[in-house]
Design a protein around this motif. Sequence first.
Motif, PDB file in Angstrom:
ATOM      1  N   ASP A  65       9.354  11.708   8.262  1.00 17.46           N
ATOM      2  CA  ASP A  65       9.520  13.015   7.622  1.00 17.46           C
ATOM      3  C   ASP A  65      10.988  13.385   7.424  1.00 17.46           C
ATOM      4  N   GLU A  66      11.879  12.638   8.045  1.00 15.73           N
ATOM      5  CA  GLU A  66      13.319  12.875   7.872  1.00 15.73           C
ATOM      6  C   GLU A  66      13.959  11.816   6.971  1.00 15.73           C
ATOM      7  N   ALA A  67      13.159  10.931   6.407  1.00 17.57           N
ATOM      8  CA  ALA A  67      13.693   9.847   5.580  1.00 17.57           C
ATOM      9  C   ALA A  67      14.377  10.393   4.338  1.00 17.57           C
ATOM     10  N   MET A  68      15.362   9.669   3.847  1.00 14.53           N
ATOM     11  CA  MET A  68      16.138  10.098   2.681  1.00 14.53           C
ATOM     12  C   MET A  68      15.448   9.753   1.368  1.00 14.53           C
ATOM     13  N   SER A  69      14.374   8.948   1.431  1.00 16.78           N
ATOM     14  CA  SER A  69      13.604   8.633   0.228  1.00 16.78           C
ATOM     15  C   SER A  69      12.177   8.268   0.630  1.00 16.78           C
ATOM     16  N   ASP A  70      11.216   8.738  -0.141  1.00 18.57           N
ATOM     17  CA  ASP A  70       9.798   8.367   0.010  1.00 18.57           C
ATOM     18  C   ASP A  70       9.261   8.563   1.427  1.00 18.57           C
ATOM     19  N   GLY A  71       9.623   9.672   2.055  1.00 17.42           N
ATOM     20  CA  GLY A  71       9.166   9.913   3.419  1.00 17.42           C
ATOM     21  C   GLY A  71       7.662  10.007   3.552  1.00 17.42           C
ATOM     22  N   GLY A  72       6.993  10.581   2.552  1.00 19.86           N
ATOM     23  CA  GLY A  72       5.562  10.796   2.633  1.00 19.86           C
ATOM     24  C   GLY A  72       4.719   9.532   2.642  1.00 19.86           C
ATOM     25  N   GLY A 123      -0.811 -11.131   2.369  1.00 18.34           N
ATOM     26  CA  GLY A 123      -0.035 -10.306   3.276  1.00 18.34           C
ATOM     27  C   GLY A 123       0.199  -8.918   2.733  1.00 18.34           C
ATOM     28  N   LEU A 124       1.045  -8.168   3.462  1.00 15.49           N
ATOM     29  CA  LEU A 124       1.307  -6.767   3.148  1.00 15.49           C
ATOM     30  C   LEU A 124       2.802  -6.492   3.225  1.00 15.49           C
ATOM     31  N   MET A 125       3.269  -5.577   2.379  1.00 10.12           N
ATOM     32  CA  MET A 125       4.618  -5.036   2.496  1.00 10.12           C
ATOM     33  C   MET A 125       4.476  -3.531   2.687  1.00 10.12           C
ATOM     34  N   ILE A 126       4.881  -3.034   3.847  1.00 12.75           N
ATOM     35  CA  ILE A 126       4.633  -1.642   4.216  1.00 12.75           C
ATOM     36  C   ILE A 126       5.949  -0.971   4.617  1.00 12.75           C
ATOM     37  N   GLU A 127       6.131   0.252   4.140  1.00 11.25           N
ATOM     38  CA  GLU A 127       7.337   1.009   4.488  1.00 11.25           C
ATOM     39  C   GLU A 127       7.154   1.704   5.835  1.00 11.25           C
ATOM     40  N   CYS A 128       8.135   1.477   6.724  1.00 13.51           N
ATOM     41  CA  CYS A 128       8.047   1.942   8.107  1.00 13.51           C
ATOM     42  C   CYS A 128       9.390   2.542   8.525  1.00 13.51           C
ATOM     43  N   HIS A 129       9.357   3.680   9.203  1.00 17.62           N
ATOM     44  CA  HIS A 129      10.563   4.439   9.544  1.00 17.62           C
ATOM     45  C   HIS A 129      10.331   5.089  10.899  1.00 17.62           C
ATOM     46  N   THR A 130      11.359   5.186  11.713  1.00 14.34           N
ATOM     47  CA  THR A 130      11.181   5.799  13.037  1.00 14.34           C
ATOM     48  C   THR A 130      10.932   7.306  12.943  1.00 14.34           C
ATOM     49  N   PRO A 176       0.808  -1.219   0.000  1.00 14.16           N
ATOM     50  CA  PRO A 176       0.000   0.000   0.000  1.00 14.16           C
ATOM     51  C   PRO A 176       0.840   1.268   0.000  1.00 14.16           C
ATOM     52  N   SER A 177       2.102   1.173   0.408  1.00 12.18           N
ATOM     53  CA  SER A 177       2.963   2.361   0.447  1.00 12.18           C
ATOM     54  C   SER A 177       3.197   2.898  -0.956  1.00 12.18           C
ATOM     55  N   HIS A 178       3.585   2.015  -1.884  1.00 14.45           N
ATOM     56  CA  HIS A 178       3.843   2.452  -3.255  1.00 14.45           C
ATOM     57  C   HIS A 178       2.553   2.659  -4.047  1.00 14.45           C
ATOM     58  N   THR A 179       1.512   1.913  -3.722  1.00  7.47           N
ATOM     59  CA  THR A 179       0.252   2.103  -4.429  1.00  7.47           C
ATOM     60  C   THR A 179      -0.331   3.475  -4.122  1.00  7.47           C
ATOM     61  N   GLY A 180      -0.428   3.795  -2.835  1.00 12.64           N
ATOM     62  CA  GLY A 180      -1.030   5.058  -2.440  1.00 12.64           C
ATOM     63  C   GLY A 180      -0.106   6.243  -2.559  1.00 12.64           C
ATOM     64  N   GLY A 181       1.183   6.027  -2.209  1.00 10.75           N
ATOM     65  CA  GLY A 181       2.136   7.131  -2.232  1.00 10.75           C
ATOM     66  C   GLY A 181       1.918   8.123  -1.106  1.00 10.75           C
ATOM     67  N   SER A 182       1.057   7.770  -0.154  1.00 15.77           N
ATOM     68  CA  SER A 182       0.721   8.664   0.953  1.00 15.77           C
ATOM     69  C   SER A 182       0.379   7.825   2.161  1.00 15.77           C
ATOM     70  N   ARG A 183       0.886   8.219   3.320  1.00 16.26           N
ATOM     71  CA  ARG A 183       0.641   7.406   4.516  1.00 16.26           C
ATOM     72  C   ARG A 183      -0.836   7.341   4.881  1.00 16.26           C
ATOM     73  N   GLU A 184      -1.624   8.356   4.474  1.00 18.88           N
ATOM     74  CA  GLU A 184      -3.054   8.344   4.781  1.00 18.88           C
ATOM     75  C   GLU A 184      -3.799   7.227   4.045  1.00 18.88           C
ATOM     76  N   LEU A 185      -3.242   6.728   2.962  1.00 24.54           N
ATOM     77  CA  LEU A 185      -3.925   5.709   2.165  1.00 24.54           C
ATOM     78  C   LEU A 185      -3.521   4.282   2.540  1.00 24.54           C
ATOM     79  N   ILE A 186      -2.557   4.139   3.442  1.00 19.44           N
ATOM     80  CA  ILE A 186      -2.068   2.797   3.778  1.00 19.44           C
ATOM     81  C   ILE A 186      -3.155   1.939   4.412  1.00 19.44           C
ATOM     82  N   ALA A 187      -3.895   2.496   5.368  1.00 18.69           N
ATOM     83  CA  ALA A 187      -4.926   1.711   6.052  1.00 18.69           C
ATOM     84  C   ALA A 187      -6.042   1.260   5.111  1.00 18.69           C
ATOM     85  N   PRO A 188      -6.663   2.174   4.337  1.00 16.12           N
ATOM     86  CA  PRO A 188      -7.758   1.705   3.461  1.00 16.12           C
ATOM     87  C   PRO A 188      -7.297   0.752   2.372  1.00 16.12           C
ATOM     88  N   LEU A 189      -6.096   0.955   1.833  1.00 17.54           N
ATOM     89  CA  LEU A 189      -5.597   0.043   0.812  1.00 17.54           C
ATOM     90  C   LEU A 189      -5.292  -1.333   1.416  1.00 17.54           C
TER      91      LEU A 189
END
Length: 359
Positions: free
Chosen positions: A237-244, A227-234, A203-216
Amino acid sequence: MDSLLPLNLPSSPLLPSRIVVAGPCSAESREGMLACAEAMAACGVIGAVRAGAWKPRTRPGSFEGYGAPALDWIRRAALAARVPSGTEVATPEHVREAAAAGIDFLWIGARTSANPFAMQELADAIAEICPDKGVLVKNPLNPDIELWVGALQRLYMAGVRRLGAIHRGFSVYNSHPYRNAPLWQIPLQLHRRYPHLPLLHDPSHTGGSRELIAPLSQAALDLGFDGLMIECHTAPDEAMSDGGQQITPTELASILSSLHVRTGREAGEQLDALRLQIDELDNELLMLLSRRMHLTDSIGECKKLNDMPVLQPERYRRLLSLLLERGPEYDLNTEFLKHLLELVHEESVRRQLAIINKL
């Protein structure tokens, strides 16, 4: 691809019947990977840790990952969380370095799966270096199921058996609100062809937005994804790629705990009766389509006798417009109706061409 061996990826504690692969888009540091993996493990959410060591980027000059040194960060983070580790590979050298670093499973990205030459090189390399590793293949950028199937088949024919697929949406014009349009019918078609092939949703790459992860994610579970593959970072907003499109471990735990896995309990006689009605209507549809095509054949014979062209564009456009206008009266989705009518028209044209060109 009927005799696939298991991927050996455990399910998530929060989704016991589903695989959850999570972690940063990119492995940015040893400390960052370890902090993320430990936080996800503390929340009890993951079955495997993922992160990119090499990041394919559209434009040069963007952060493209730290390469081989990052593999050890990924592996150690996964060991700390007591789950398998995975990373993306795009070249035979990536395969060699990931295998040497002890990475447990690999995935092949959308740009690579679209290239048959690159896929064949990867398939041969994986078969030679680490044929028993689990390999997940993301769908190509463009909505072509045959490219996706072809990528999986190249791996299988090379001798790689622990296979799975990742649906990450498709790059199409006007896919708003998604970064990549889900086009759910394509992964479902893949599942119909290969029902035993594990299928994950990203859902991270499909939506491109953290708000869309849950509904997707919920949509994927409702459609029976494994299953799911989800991008997760501590600190997304400071990530070096795809923070949003990344979320924190706490947010990931919250989303997973909110998802509902439908159990498929028996619905009883009411559902059986409704299904019987559906079966009867499907038979009626077949009979109506058959009658329509027989009329189409008669029209083709008439056009042949009168030396008329098969295609009558103005009539087709006029009829299509009229039928689409009437669709809402029958509670029919316009896009669905348009696609259905276009398919019927294409088959009618094909049959008439066969009649006119028959000697």
